[in-house]
Write a protein that holds these residues in place. Structure first.
Motif, PDB file in Angstrom:
ATOM      1  N   THR A  29      80.054  41.453   2.057  1.00 58.50           N
ATOM      2  CA  THR A  29      80.781  42.131   0.995  1.00 58.50           C
ATOM      3  C   THR A  29      81.366  41.076   0.068  1.00 58.50           C
ATOM      4  O   THR A  29      81.388  39.881   0.396  1.00 58.50           O
ATOM      5  CB  THR A  29      81.929  42.987   1.569  1.00 58.50           C
ATOM      6  OG1 THR A  29      82.874  42.109   2.193  1.00 58.50           O
ATOM      7  CG2 THR A  29      81.422  44.029   2.551  1.00 58.50           C
ATOM      8  N   VAL A  30      81.847  41.504  -1.069  1.00 56.66           N
ATOM      9  CA  VAL A  30      82.471  40.569  -2.012  1.00 56.66           C
ATOM     10  C   VAL A  30      83.660  39.849  -1.361  1.00 56.66           C
ATOM     11  O   VAL A  30      83.745  38.618  -1.431  1.00 56.66           O
ATOM     12  CB  VAL A  30      82.860  41.285  -3.326  1.00 56.66           C
ATOM     13  CG1 VAL A  30      83.746  40.414  -4.195  1.00 56.66           C
ATOM     14  CG2 VAL A  30      81.602  41.688  -4.081  1.00 56.66           C
ATOM     15  N   PRO A  31      84.584  40.559  -0.702  1.00 57.74           N
ATOM     16  CA  PRO A  31      85.698  39.843  -0.065  1.00 57.74           C
ATOM     17  C   PRO A  31      85.242  38.846   1.014  1.00 57.74           C
ATOM     18  O   PRO A  31      85.831  37.767   1.146  1.00 57.74           O
ATOM     19  CB  PRO A  31      86.545  40.961   0.558  1.00 57.74           C
ATOM     20  CG  PRO A  31      86.238  42.159  -0.267  1.00 57.74           C
ATOM     21  CD  PRO A  31      84.793  42.013  -0.643  1.00 57.74           C
ATOM     22  N   GLU A  32      84.184  39.173   1.752  1.00 61.73           N
ATOM     23  CA  GLU A  32      83.681  38.245   2.770  1.00 61.73           C
ATOM     24  C   GLU A  32      83.104  36.993   2.121  1.00 61.73           C
ATOM     25  O   GLU A  32      83.346  35.871   2.586  1.00 61.73           O
ATOM     26  CB  GLU A  32      82.618  38.926   3.633  1.00 61.73           C
ATOM     27  CG  GLU A  32      83.171  39.991   4.543  1.00 61.73           C
ATOM     28  CD  GLU A  32      82.097  40.835   5.210  1.00 61.73           C
ATOM     29  OE1 GLU A  32      82.416  41.436   6.254  1.00 61.73           O
ATOM     30  OE2 GLU A  32      80.951  40.908   4.703  1.00 61.73           O
ATOM     31  N   ALA A  33      82.338  37.164   1.047  1.00 60.24           N
ATOM     32  CA  ALA A  33      81.768  36.018   0.338  1.00 60.24           C
ATOM     33  C   ALA A  33      82.876  35.171  -0.285  1.00 60.24           C
ATOM     34  O   ALA A  33      82.817  33.939  -0.250  1.00 60.24           O
ATOM     35  CB  ALA A  33      80.787  36.491  -0.730  1.00 60.24           C
ATOM     36  N   MET A  34      83.886  35.820  -0.847  1.00 57.30           N
ATOM     37  CA  MET A  34      85.030  35.097  -1.419  1.00 57.30           C
ATOM     38  C   MET A  34      85.695  34.237  -0.351  1.00 57.30           C
ATOM     39  O   MET A  34      86.012  33.067  -0.596  1.00 57.30           O
ATOM     40  CB  MET A  34      86.065  36.090  -1.980  1.00 57.30           C
ATOM     41  CG  MET A  34      85.646  36.811  -3.223  1.00 57.30           C
ATOM     42  SD  MET A  34      86.727  38.211  -3.647  1.00 57.30           S
ATOM     43  CE  MET A  34      88.347  37.609  -3.326  1.00 57.30           C
ATOM     44  N   ALA A  35      85.901  34.808   0.816  1.00 54.95           N
ATOM     45  CA  ALA A  35      86.573  34.092   1.900  1.00 54.95           C
ATOM     46  C   ALA A  35      85.735  32.908   2.376  1.00 54.95           C
ATOM     47  O   ALA A  35      86.272  31.829   2.626  1.00 54.95           O
ATOM     48  CB  ALA A  35      86.850  35.044   3.064  1.00 54.95           C
ATOM     49  N   ARG A  36      84.432  33.096   2.494  1.00 50.71           N
ATOM     50  CA  ARG A  36      83.583  32.000   2.978  1.00 50.71           C
ATOM     51  C   ARG A  36      83.505  30.859   1.983  1.00 50.71           C
ATOM     52  O   ARG A  36      83.436  29.701   2.378  1.00 50.71           O
ATOM     53  CB  ARG A  36      82.189  32.520   3.308  1.00 50.71           C
ATOM     54  CG  ARG A  36      82.222  33.402   4.537  1.00 50.71           C
ATOM     55  CD  ARG A  36      80.861  33.746   5.018  1.00 50.71           C
ATOM     56  NE  ARG A  36      80.985  34.724   6.100  1.00 50.71           N
ATOM     57  CZ  ARG A  36      80.000  35.039   6.898  1.00 50.71           C
ATOM     58  NH1 ARG A  36      78.830  34.474   6.769  1.00 50.71           N
ATOM     59  NH2 ARG A  36      80.183  35.929   7.846  1.00 50.71           N
ATOM     60  N   LEU A  37      83.506  31.183   0.685  1.00 53.15           N
ATOM     61  CA  LEU A  37      83.455  30.137  -0.336  1.00 53.15           C
ATOM     62  C   LEU A  37      84.841  29.642  -0.736  1.00 53.15           C
ATOM     63  O   LEU A  37      84.962  28.643  -1.437  1.00 53.15           O
ATOM     64  CB  LEU A  37      82.719  30.648  -1.579  1.00 53.15           C
ATOM     65  CG  LEU A  37      81.230  30.899  -1.421  1.00 53.15           C
ATOM     66  CD1 LEU A  37      80.674  31.556  -2.674  1.00 53.15           C
ATOM     67  CD2 LEU A  37      80.496  29.605  -1.119  1.00 53.15           C
ATOM     68  N   LYS A  38      85.856  30.386  -0.321  1.00 52.06           N
ATOM     69  CA  LYS A  38      87.247  30.063  -0.670  1.00 52.06           C
ATOM     70  C   LYS A  38      87.439  30.015  -2.188  1.00 52.06           C
ATOM     71  O   LYS A  38      87.981  29.063  -2.744  1.00 52.06           O
ATOM     72  CB  LYS A  38      87.687  28.756  -0.019  1.00 52.06           C
ATOM     73  CG  LYS A  38      87.721  28.869   1.498  1.00 52.06           C
ATOM     74  CD  LYS A  38      88.186  27.602   2.146  1.00 52.06           C
ATOM     75  CE  LYS A  38      88.273  27.643   3.628  1.00 52.06           C
ATOM     76  NZ  LYS A  38      87.459  28.525   4.391  1.00 52.06           N
ATOM     77  N   ILE A  39      86.936  31.072  -2.848  1.00 49.14           N
ATOM     78  CA  ILE A  39      87.094  31.224  -4.285  1.00 49.14           C
ATOM     79  C   ILE A  39      87.631  32.618  -4.562  1.00 49.14           C
ATOM     80  O   ILE A  39      87.594  33.493  -3.695  1.00 49.14           O
ATOM     81  CB  ILE A  39      85.776  31.004  -5.065  1.00 49.14           C
ATOM     82  CG1 ILE A  39      84.702  32.016  -4.639  1.00 49.14           C
ATOM     83  CG2 ILE A  39      85.277  29.569  -4.887  1.00 49.14           C
ATOM     84  CD1 ILE A  39      83.427  31.947  -5.465  1.00 49.14           C
TER      85      ILE A  39
END
Length: 61
Positions: A8-18
């Motif tokens: 999901t978008v929040p999961e991708a944000m968390a993994r990239l820390k952006i």
């Protein structure tokens, strides 16, 4: 991380820390692959790996 995993978008944000805006900018400019299922945006896990690898290669030049 499995290559066929859809994030999901929040999961991708968390993994990239952006932040959300930064991620959507990457998606909007097609610098990172994504797909839409109904109204939901999903990012393949390999797309994050590909983006990071390309970024590292560009930085090494």
């Amino acid at each position: 991380m499995r290559d066929d995993e859809l994030l999901t978008v929040p999961e991708a944000m968390a993994r990239l820390k952006i932040g959300r805006s930064a991620l959507y900018d990457l998606l909007r400019t097609h610098r990172m692959a994504s797909l839409t299922i109904g109204r939901a945006r999903r990012i393949p896990a390999h797309a994050l790996d590909d983006y990071v690898q390309r970024h590292l290669e560009e930085a090494a030049r």
